[in-house]
Design a protein around this motif. Structure first.
Motif, PDB file in Angstrom:
ATOM      1  N   LEU A  53       0.717  -1.336  -0.082  1.00 15.93           N
ATOM      2  CA  LEU A  53       0.073   0.002  -0.003  1.00 15.93           C
ATOM      3  C   LEU A  53       0.791   1.278  -0.135  1.00 15.93           C
ATOM      4  O   LEU A  53       0.506   2.395  -0.581  1.00 15.93           O
ATOM      5  N   SER A  54       2.066   1.330   0.686  1.00 15.76           N
ATOM      6  CA  SER A  54       3.097   2.581   0.700  1.00 15.76           C
ATOM      7  C   SER A  54       3.473   2.539  -0.584  1.00 15.76           C
ATOM      8  O   SER A  54       3.609   3.794  -1.021  1.00 15.76           O
ATOM      9  N   GLN A  55       3.754   1.516  -1.645  1.00 16.09           N
ATOM     10  CA  GLN A  55       4.458   1.874  -2.950  1.00 16.09           C
ATOM     11  C   GLN A  55       3.165   2.285  -3.685  1.00 16.09           C
ATOM     12  O   GLN A  55       3.534   2.966  -4.809  1.00 16.09           O
ATOM     13  N   LYS A  56       1.915   2.306  -3.266  1.00 23.73           N
ATOM     14  CA  LYS A  56       0.743   3.078  -4.141  1.00 23.73           C
ATOM     15  C   LYS A  56       0.391   4.299  -3.462  1.00 23.73           C
ATOM     16  O   LYS A  56      -0.533   5.163  -4.143  1.00 23.73           O
ATOM     17  N   GLY A  57       1.409   4.916  -2.689  1.00 24.58           N
ATOM     18  CA  GLY A  57       1.161   6.271  -2.340  1.00 24.58           C
ATOM     19  C   GLY A  57       0.499   6.342  -0.896  1.00 24.58           C
ATOM     20  O   GLY A  57       0.209   7.646  -0.679  1.00 24.58           O
ATOM     21  N   TYR A  58      -0.011   5.381  -0.211  1.00 22.31           N
ATOM     22  CA  TYR A  58      -1.040   5.341   1.036  1.00 22.31           C
ATOM     23  C   TYR A  58       0.257   5.622   2.038  1.00 22.31           C
ATOM     24  O   TYR A  58       1.312   5.074   2.098  1.00 22.31           O
ATOM     25  N   LYS A  59      -0.312   6.302   2.863  1.00 23.99           N
ATOM     26  CA  LYS A  59       0.362   6.570   4.305  1.00 23.99           C
ATOM     27  C   LYS A  59      -0.210   5.467   5.106  1.00 23.99           C
ATOM     28  O   LYS A  59      -1.234   5.558   5.684  1.00 23.99           O
ATOM     29  N   VAL A  60       0.617   4.359   5.449  1.00 24.55           N
ATOM     30  CA  VAL A  60       0.014   3.359   6.392  1.00 24.55           C
ATOM     31  C   VAL A  60       0.712   3.223   7.762  1.00 24.55           C
ATOM     32  O   VAL A  60       2.053   3.457   8.007  1.00 24.55           O
ATOM     33  N   THR A  61      -0.060   3.302   8.881  1.00 26.66           N
ATOM     34  CA  THR A  61       0.425   3.211  10.261  1.00 26.66           C
ATOM     35  C   THR A  61      -0.227   2.042  10.875  1.00 26.66           C
ATOM     36  O   THR A  61      -1.348   1.693  10.635  1.00 26.66           O
ATOM     37  N   VAL A  62       0.605   1.095  11.473  1.00 25.29           N
ATOM     38  CA  VAL A  62       0.330   0.043  12.327  1.00 25.29           C
ATOM     39  C   VAL A  62       0.069   0.337  13.819  1.00 25.29           C
ATOM     40  O   VAL A  62       1.312   0.532  14.361  1.00 25.29           O
ATOM     41  N   VAL A  63      -0.967  -0.065  14.361  1.00 27.52           N
ATOM     42  CA  VAL A  63      -1.208   0.633  15.722  1.00 27.52           C
ATOM     43  C   VAL A  63      -0.294  -0.606  16.473  1.00 27.52           C
ATOM     44  O   VAL A  63      -0.490  -1.794  16.616  1.00 27.52           O
ATOM     45  N   PRO A  64       0.698  -0.027  17.481  1.00 25.38           N
ATOM     46  CA  PRO A  64       1.243  -1.022  18.352  1.00 25.38           C
ATOM     47  C   PRO A  64       0.132  -1.606  19.567  1.00 25.38           C
ATOM     48  O   PRO A  64       0.550  -1.308  20.903  1.00 25.38           O
ATOM     49  N   ALA A  65      -0.867  -2.095  19.145  1.00 24.20           N
ATOM     50  CA  ALA A  65      -1.756  -2.298  20.359  1.00 24.20           C
ATOM     51  C   ALA A  65      -1.146  -3.410  21.208  1.00 24.20           C
ATOM     52  O   ALA A  65      -0.466  -4.516  20.954  1.00 24.20           O
TER      53      ALA A  65
END
Length: 253
Positions: A53-65
């Motif tokens: 998804l990042s390569q497609k231009g999205y800013k991706v964040t994964v929550v450290p739950a």
């Protein structure tokens, strides 16, 4: 002196290069994707989906739950949502579905994506939902303090059968527990009533019964797809999971 045709060509090349470098999807700026992982695992399992998804231009964040408590995970997710500039697709896996069903109340969250996840109605807890339609595994067991762990000997077969043994064995060795209080906390809101939902059924899931997934997705009117995969579908089939998330982004951001 540079010829006029050379200047025009240089300007055209610069414009094309700038357009290609800009993060866009379907002709418009890409948005934000925030992912809440499920129980027993950390955020690292999402790294391939993140990269796609990042390569497609999205800013991706994964929550450290941490899964210490449902309220703690909801509060942390909301803090991360506040950090996003622009609209968001909010994704949850497993019990992460409980989290996104609460945390996605803000206007910037435009859609929800459930990946082999719980989709609670108000008043329902994770323990209630999983108890009503139990998964095939009996590997989740409490220790002396009440924390739930996934039996390491059964982790590969029951949690991640479509991963290599060494990958699944490391996940079992590095797992994080979840408390009974988390599992027993009733849901106090259900964001999916007012926001578009998308969903993935993992048809070989032994942790969260596939029919339970279908039931919850159906009442949420989620646009769902079925993937022949284990509960670790986001690791074993990352391209297909990313495709569903991107569909939500294209439709709603």
């Amino acid at each position: 002196m540079v010829p006029r045709t050379g200047i025009i060509a240089a300007l055209a090349f610069a414009a094309v290069s700038a357009q290609a470098a800009a993060p866009t999807t379907a002709g418009k700026p890409a948005g934000n994707i925030v992912i809440v992982p499920g129980a027993f695992v950390d955020a690292s399992g999402w790294h391939v989906v993140h990269d796609i998804l990042s390569q497609k231009g999205y800013k991706v964040t994964v929550v450290p739950a941490s899964h210490a408590s449902l309220d703690d995970d909801i509060a942390l997710t909301r803090r991360i949502l506040l950090q996003q500039f622009g609209n968001v697709v909010l994704v949850g896996s497993g019990v992460g579905g409980m989290v996104i069903s609460h945390a996605g109340t803000g206007a910037k969250v435009k859609s929800l994506v459930y990946v082999a996840a719980l989709v609670p109605e108000v008043g329902e807890s994770a323990a209630q939902l999983t108890g009503a339609m139990p998964g095939a595994t009996n590997a989740i067991k409490a220790d002396f303090s009440g924390l739930r762990w996934f039996d390491r000997a059964q982790f590969h077969a029951d949690f991640a059968a479509d991963l290599t043994p060494n990958r699944a064995n490391f996940m079992a060795a590095s797992q994080s527990p979840i408390g009974q209080a988390y599992l027993g906390t009733p849901s106090y809101t259900a964001v999916w009533h007012g926001k578009p939902s998308y969903a993935i059924v993992a048809t070989r899931d032994r942790v969260l019964d596939p029919d339970a997934q279908r039931m919850m997705y159906g009442r949420a009117h989620a646009k769902s797809v079925e993937i022949d995969a284990s509960h670790a579908v986001y690791i074993s089939r990352p391209e297909e999971v990313a495709r569903v998330i991107e569909r939500a982004a294209r439709d709603t951001l």
